[in-house]
Scaffold this motif. Structure first.
Motif, PDB file in Angstrom:
ATOM      1  N   PHE A   1       0.845  -1.201   0.000  1.00  0.00           N
ATOM      2  CA  PHE A   1       0.000   0.000   0.000  1.00  0.00           C
ATOM      3  C   PHE A   1       0.881   1.253   0.000  1.00  0.00           C
ATOM      4  O   PHE A   1       0.654   2.213  -0.754  1.00  0.00           O
ATOM      5  CB  PHE A   1      -0.879  -0.039   1.257  1.00  0.00           C
ATOM      6  N   ASP A   2       1.895   1.229   0.836  1.00  0.00           N
ATOM      7  CA  ASP A   2       2.826   2.354   0.945  1.00  0.00           C
ATOM      8  C   ASP A   2       3.524   2.597  -0.404  1.00  0.00           C
ATOM      9  O   ASP A   2       3.655   3.746  -0.856  1.00  0.00           O
ATOM     10  CB  ASP A   2       3.851   2.002   2.035  1.00  0.00           C
ATOM     11  N   ALA A   3       3.913   1.507  -1.067  1.00  0.00           N
ATOM     12  CA  ALA A   3       4.582   1.631  -2.369  1.00  0.00           C
ATOM     13  C   ALA A   3       3.624   2.239  -3.396  1.00  0.00           C
ATOM     14  O   ALA A   3       4.013   3.106  -4.204  1.00  0.00           O
ATOM     15  CB  ALA A   3       5.069   0.255  -2.837  1.00  0.00           C
ATOM     16  N   GLU A   4       2.359   1.820  -3.357  1.00  0.00           N
ATOM     17  CA  GLU A   4       1.357   2.358  -4.287  1.00  0.00           C
ATOM     18  C   GLU A   4       1.146   3.858  -4.043  1.00  0.00           C
ATOM     19  O   GLU A   4       1.055   4.655  -4.986  1.00  0.00           O
ATOM     20  CB  GLU A   4       0.029   1.591  -4.103  1.00  0.00           C
ATOM     21  N   MET A   5       1.089   4.236  -2.764  1.00  0.00           N
ATOM     22  CA  MET A   5       0.924   5.663  -2.416  1.00  0.00           C
ATOM     23  C   MET A   5       2.126   6.471  -2.929  1.00  0.00           C
ATOM     24  O   MET A   5       1.967   7.520  -3.550  1.00  0.00           O
ATOM     25  CB  MET A   5       0.836   5.826  -0.896  1.00  0.00           C
TER      26      MET A   5
ATOM     27  N   ARG B   1      -8.645   2.539  -6.223  1.00  0.00           N
ATOM     28  CA  ARG B   1      -7.392   2.965  -6.886  1.00  0.00           C
ATOM     29  C   ARG B   1      -7.337   4.487  -6.984  1.00  0.00           C
ATOM     30  O   ARG B   1      -6.323   5.115  -6.704  1.00  0.00           O
ATOM     31  CB  ARG B   1      -7.300   2.374  -8.305  1.00  0.00           C
ATOM     32  N   LYS B   2      -8.457   5.094  -7.373  1.00  0.00           N
ATOM     33  CA  LYS B   2      -8.493   6.559  -7.512  1.00  0.00           C
ATOM     34  C   LYS B   2      -8.327   7.240  -6.146  1.00  0.00           C
ATOM     35  O   LYS B   2      -7.670   8.265  -6.038  1.00  0.00           O
ATOM     36  CB  LYS B   2      -9.812   7.001  -8.162  1.00  0.00           C
ATOM     37  N   GLY B   3      -8.948   6.636  -5.122  1.00  0.00           N
ATOM     38  CA  GLY B   3      -8.858   7.218  -3.775  1.00  0.00           C
ATOM     39  C   GLY B   3      -7.421   7.206  -3.274  1.00  0.00           C
ATOM     40  O   GLY B   3      -6.958   8.176  -2.653  1.00  0.00           O
ATOM     41  N   ILE B   4      -6.711   6.109  -3.544  1.00  0.00           N
ATOM     42  CA  ILE B   4      -5.305   6.028  -3.132  1.00  0.00           C
ATOM     43  C   ILE B   4      -4.493   7.070  -3.903  1.00  0.00           C
ATOM     44  O   ILE B   4      -3.664   7.782  -3.340  1.00  0.00           O
ATOM     45  CB  ILE B   4      -4.758   4.591  -3.350  1.00  0.00           C
ATOM     46  N   ARG B   5      -4.779   7.183  -5.207  1.00  0.00           N
ATOM     47  CA  ARG B   5      -4.048   8.183  -6.011  1.00  0.00           C
ATOM     48  C   ARG B   5      -4.316   9.594  -5.474  1.00  0.00           C
ATOM     49  O   ARG B   5      -3.396  10.377  -5.289  1.00  0.00           O
ATOM     50  CB  ARG B   5      -4.474   8.113  -7.480  1.00  0.00           C
TER      51      ARG B   5
ATOM     52  N   GLN C   1      -1.755  12.280  -4.201  1.00  0.00           N
ATOM     53  CA  GLN C   1      -1.501  13.451  -5.055  1.00  0.00           C
ATOM     54  C   GLN C   1      -1.848  14.770  -4.367  1.00  0.00           C
ATOM     55  O   GLN C   1      -1.232  15.811  -4.661  1.00  0.00           O
ATOM     56  CB  GLN C   1      -2.336  13.349  -6.341  1.00  0.00           C
ATOM     57  N   ALA C   2      -2.851  14.746  -3.470  1.00  0.00           N
ATOM     58  CA  ALA C   2      -3.322  16.001  -2.877  1.00  0.00           C
ATOM     59  C   ALA C   2      -2.205  16.782  -2.151  1.00  0.00           C
ATOM     60  O   ALA C   2      -2.094  18.007  -2.330  1.00  0.00           O
ATOM     61  CB  ALA C   2      -4.516  15.733  -1.962  1.00  0.00           C
ATOM     62  N   PRO C   3      -1.330  16.119  -1.358  1.00  0.00           N
ATOM     63  CA  PRO C   3      -0.245  16.878  -0.724  1.00  0.00           C
ATOM     64  C   PRO C   3       0.705  17.525  -1.750  1.00  0.00           C
ATOM     65  O   PRO C   3       1.237  18.615  -1.512  1.00  0.00           O
ATOM     66  CB  PRO C   3       0.503  15.837   0.110  1.00  0.00           C
ATOM     67  N   THR C   4       0.894  16.852  -2.879  1.00  0.00           N
ATOM     68  CA  THR C   4       1.777  17.408  -3.922  1.00  0.00           C
ATOM     69  C   THR C   4       1.177  18.708  -4.451  1.00  0.00           C
ATOM     70  O   THR C   4       1.905  19.688  -4.707  1.00  0.00           O
ATOM     71  CB  THR C   4       1.940  16.378  -5.074  1.00  0.00           C
ATOM     72  N   ILE C   5      -0.162  18.747  -4.597  1.00  0.00           N
ATOM     73  CA  ILE C   5      -0.840  19.959  -5.079  1.00  0.00           C
ATOM     74  C   ILE C   5      -0.670  21.096  -4.078  1.00  0.00           C
ATOM     75  O   ILE C   5      -0.280  22.215  -4.440  1.00  0.00           O
ATOM     76  CB  ILE C   5      -2.354  19.675  -5.300  1.00  0.00           C
ATOM     77  N   VAL C   6      -0.974  20.803  -2.816  1.00  0.00           N
ATOM     78  CA  VAL C   6      -0.939  21.866  -1.787  1.00  0.00           C
ATOM     79  C   VAL C   6       0.478  22.431  -1.652  1.00  0.00           C
ATOM     80  O   VAL C   6       0.674  23.657  -1.602  1.00  0.00           O
ATOM     81  CB  VAL C   6      -1.469  21.324  -0.433  1.00  0.00           C
ATOM     82  N   ALA C   7       1.469  21.532  -1.626  1.00  0.00           N
ATOM     83  CA  ALA C   7       2.851  21.996  -1.463  1.00  0.00           C
ATOM     84  C   ALA C   7       3.309  22.761  -2.710  1.00  0.00           C
ATOM     85  O   ALA C   7       3.980  23.803  -2.605  1.00  0.00           O
ATOM     86  CB  ALA C   7       3.777  20.803  -1.207  1.00  0.00           C
ATOM     87  N   ALA C   8       2.939  22.280  -3.896  1.00  0.00           N
ATOM     88  CA  ALA C   8       3.353  22.963  -5.131  1.00  0.00           C
ATOM     89  C   ALA C   8       2.760  24.367  -5.180  1.00  0.00           C
ATOM     90  O   ALA C   8       3.449  25.333  -5.550  1.00  0.00           O
ATOM     91  CB  ALA C   8       2.916  22.162  -6.355  1.00  0.00           C
ATOM     92  N   HIS C   9       1.509  24.504  -4.787  1.00  0.00           N
ATOM     93  CA  HIS C   9       0.888  25.826  -4.789  1.00  0.00           C
ATOM     94  C   HIS C   9       1.597  26.767  -3.818  1.00  0.00           C
ATOM     95  O   HIS C   9       1.892  27.924  -4.154  1.00  0.00           O
ATOM     96  CB  HIS C   9      -0.606  25.724  -4.421  1.00  0.00           C
ATOM     97  N   TYR C  10       1.879  26.258  -2.627  1.00  0.00           N
ATOM     98  CA  TYR C  10       2.573  27.076  -1.624  1.00  0.00           C
ATOM     99  C   TYR C  10       3.883  27.625  -2.192  1.00  0.00           C
ATOM    100  O   TYR C  10       4.208  28.802  -2.038  1.00  0.00           O
ATOM    101  CB  TYR C  10       2.832  26.217  -0.376  1.00  0.00           C
ATOM    102  N   ARG C  11       4.612  26.764  -2.884  1.00  0.00           N
ATOM    103  CA  ARG C  11       5.916  27.196  -3.396  1.00  0.00           C
ATOM    104  C   ARG C  11       5.750  28.127  -4.603  1.00  0.00           C
ATOM    105  O   ARG C  11       6.421  29.154  -4.708  1.00  0.00           O
ATOM    106  CB  ARG C  11       6.778  25.977  -3.735  1.00  0.00           C
TER     107      ARG C  11
ATOM    108  N   ARG D   1      -8.488  14.159   5.067  1.00  0.00           N
ATOM    109  CA  ARG D   1      -9.851  13.661   4.900  1.00  0.00           C
ATOM    110  C   ARG D   1     -10.088  12.919   3.577  1.00  0.00           C
ATOM    111  O   ARG D   1     -11.118  12.250   3.423  1.00  0.00           O
ATOM    112  CB  ARG D   1     -10.832  14.836   5.053  1.00  0.00           C
ATOM    113  N   VAL D   2      -9.161  12.978   2.627  1.00  0.00           N
ATOM    114  CA  VAL D   2      -9.408  12.313   1.331  1.00  0.00           C
ATOM    115  C   VAL D   2      -9.745  10.822   1.509  1.00  0.00           C
ATOM    116  O   VAL D   2     -10.705  10.321   0.899  1.00  0.00           O
ATOM    117  CB  VAL D   2      -8.232  12.515   0.339  1.00  0.00           C
ATOM    118  N   PRO D   3      -9.021  10.072   2.385  1.00  0.00           N
ATOM    119  CA  PRO D   3      -9.404   8.659   2.554  1.00  0.00           C
ATOM    120  C   PRO D   3     -10.832   8.507   3.086  1.00  0.00           C
ATOM    121  O   PRO D   3     -11.557   7.599   2.663  1.00  0.00           O
ATOM    122  CB  PRO D   3      -8.385   8.125   3.570  1.00  0.00           C
ATOM    123  N   GLY D   4     -11.248   9.372   4.015  1.00  0.00           N
ATOM    124  CA  GLY D   4     -12.607   9.293   4.561  1.00  0.00           C
ATOM    125  C   GLY D   4     -13.652   9.545   3.486  1.00  0.00           C
ATOM    126  O   GLY D   4     -14.667   8.830   3.409  1.00  0.00           O
ATOM    127  N   TRP D   5     -13.420  10.554   2.653  1.00  0.00           N
ATOM    128  CA  TRP D   5     -14.369  10.818   1.563  1.00  0.00           C
ATOM    129  C   TRP D   5     -14.443   9.610   0.628  1.00  0.00           C
ATOM    130  O   TRP D   5     -15.521   9.188   0.209  1.00  0.00           O
ATOM    131  CB  TRP D   5     -13.963  12.061   0.768  1.00  0.00           C
TER     132      TRP D   5
END
Ligand code: CMC
Length: 378
Positions: free
Chosen positions: A68-72, A122-126, A130-140, A339-343
């Motif tokens: 699971f970790d590898a997939e994430m 599969r989409k939920g794991i993606r 991916q969501a942290p990559t978006i938030v961090a990229a925007h911040y930078r 919250r993405v996993p919960g949704w």
């Protein structure tokens, strides 16, 4: 003719479905994910393990967690065009950027139209990855800095802080971020999960449902409270001013942010684990002021306990993010990342026994008005 019906405003106290995701006992302050106490998960689990538990319904074996970790990790990068979207909307609030970028990811997700449980997982794991990559990229990007590509081996929490600040975080900072993700991962029929379920109920896909969830989380009555709490702490400025500040807010009919909850009549159990973390982090960083100010606010709110108004999860979270060096307008996005996993889980539950969520509104407006052509209206 309008018949007499009971109207349940805000759907307060209404059970609209069953779930195996989480259980909240608001009278005693108990929260369970998939049968496990939130305290056990906060103290002993990791975000990855808890996400697995939520998404797959059981604690993983070591081999299952590694896979699971590898997939994430493999799912963390986002396509170039999403970086372009982020650049285009970079001046917007980080939640608007996250919502827009998640929506944009639907354009190339290989499973976008597939609402089977396997594809949704599969989409939920993606999306979780991916969501942290978006938030961090925007911040930078908005700070004129190049985005930091996801790290291939850091944990979910470490990698998020690494992508924000371009350096590996201290273990205790990453641990607190990890605990924060665990505590925010799932919470029953909260407004954003309900919005995600309403979208899923129409057989809309996961990207649509998560976009609805993000949009709904943004409000200050839901995910926006941590930001408001930190603003309040800054306004208060010194612990000795807390009592007076709270008195002023309440006397002028305002609400003290980070207090109160639709379900909990006692302390939100998630707050307990963040309180200790906030105190420790403040001491470690040599900046104990925020913990002290917030403790005095909590003291000043003691009389409200008789009305079932106690601290909620957002009360300590804001000060923690601040101590980690994260700017205030990113706080809600961090809630969203957790919250993405919960949704996802709730969308999968919705699909597995789907029904259109379509309640009724009682009409109380005028009747039998006569249509008058526009040229004859006075
Ligand atoms: N400060 C002062 N009074 C409050 C507060 C507060 N934070 N929260 C509720 N009350 C009072 C409210 O004024 C009302 O009083 P009255 O009956 O005299 O009109 C009574 O308590 C009931 O309030 P309500 O708005 O009907 O209750 P609700 O269940 O609809 O509201 C809430 C829940 C979270 C929206 C509300 O407590 C609130 O606005 N809190 C501040 C915002 C906040 O901290 N939100 C984060 C929620 S936890 C994270 C999440 O899961 O989203």
């Amino acid at each position: 003719m309008v018949t007499e019906v009971a109207v349940n405003r805000g759907l307060r106290g209404v059970y609209f479905d069953t779930t195996t995701a989480s259980m909240i006992d608001g009278d005693v302050g108990r929260l369970i994910y998939r049968g496990y106490e939130i305290g056990d998960l906060a103290l002993h689990s990791t975000a990855e393990e808890t996400f697995y538990l939520l998404l797959k319904g059981k604690l993983p074996t070591r081999a299952e967690l590694d896979a699971f970790d590898a997939e994430m990790k493999q799912s963390r990068p986002i396509p170039d065009y999403v970086y372009q979207v982020i650049r285009l909307v970079q001046k917007a609030h980080p939640m608007d950027v996250l919502r827009t970028a998640v929506s944009a990811l639907a354009a190339t997700d290989p499973d976008v139209d597939d609402n089977s449980l396997e594809a949704t997982l599969r989409k939920g794991i993606r999306l979780t990855a991916q969501a942290p990559t978006i938030v961090a990229a925007h911040y930078r990007i908005r700070n004129g800095l190049p985005p930091v590509p996801p790290h291939p081996s850091l944990s979910h929490a470490e990698n998020f802080l690494y992508m924000l600040f371009n350096q590996k975080p201290a273990p205790e900072d990453a641990k607190l971020m990890d605990t924060d993700f665990i505590l925010h991962a799932e919470h029953g029929a909260n407004a954003s999960a309900f919005a995600a379920r309403v979208a899923a109920g129409t057989a809309a896909d996961l990207h649509a449902a998560v976009t609805a969830g993000i949009a709904t989380l943004k409000g200050p009555m839901h995910g926006g409270a941590a930001e408001a709490v930190m603003k309040m702490a800054v306004d208060i400025g010194e612990e000795d001013h807390a009592q007076e500040y709270v008195r002023h807010v309440l006397e002028s009919g305002g609400r003290v942010m980070g207090f109160g909850h639709r379900v909990y009549r006692v302390e939100d159990p998630r707050a307990r684990y963040l309180r200790d973390g906030c105190r420790r982090l403040g001491e470690q960083k040599g900046d104990p002021k925020w913990f002290r100010i917030l403790s005095r606010v909590e003291d000043a709110m003691q009389p409200y306990r008789a009305r079932g108004i106690y601290v909620n999860v957002d009360f300590w979270a804001g000060a923690i993010y601040h101590l980690l060096g994260i700017p205030e307008d990113l706080f809600i996005s961090i809630f969203a990342l957790g919250r993405v996993p919960g949704w996802t889980l709730q969308v999968m539950e919705q699909y597995s026994n789907n029904i259109l969520i379509r309640p009724l509104l009682k009409y109380v407006g005028p009747m039998n008005l006569k249509y008058i052509p526009i040229e004859l209206r006075g």
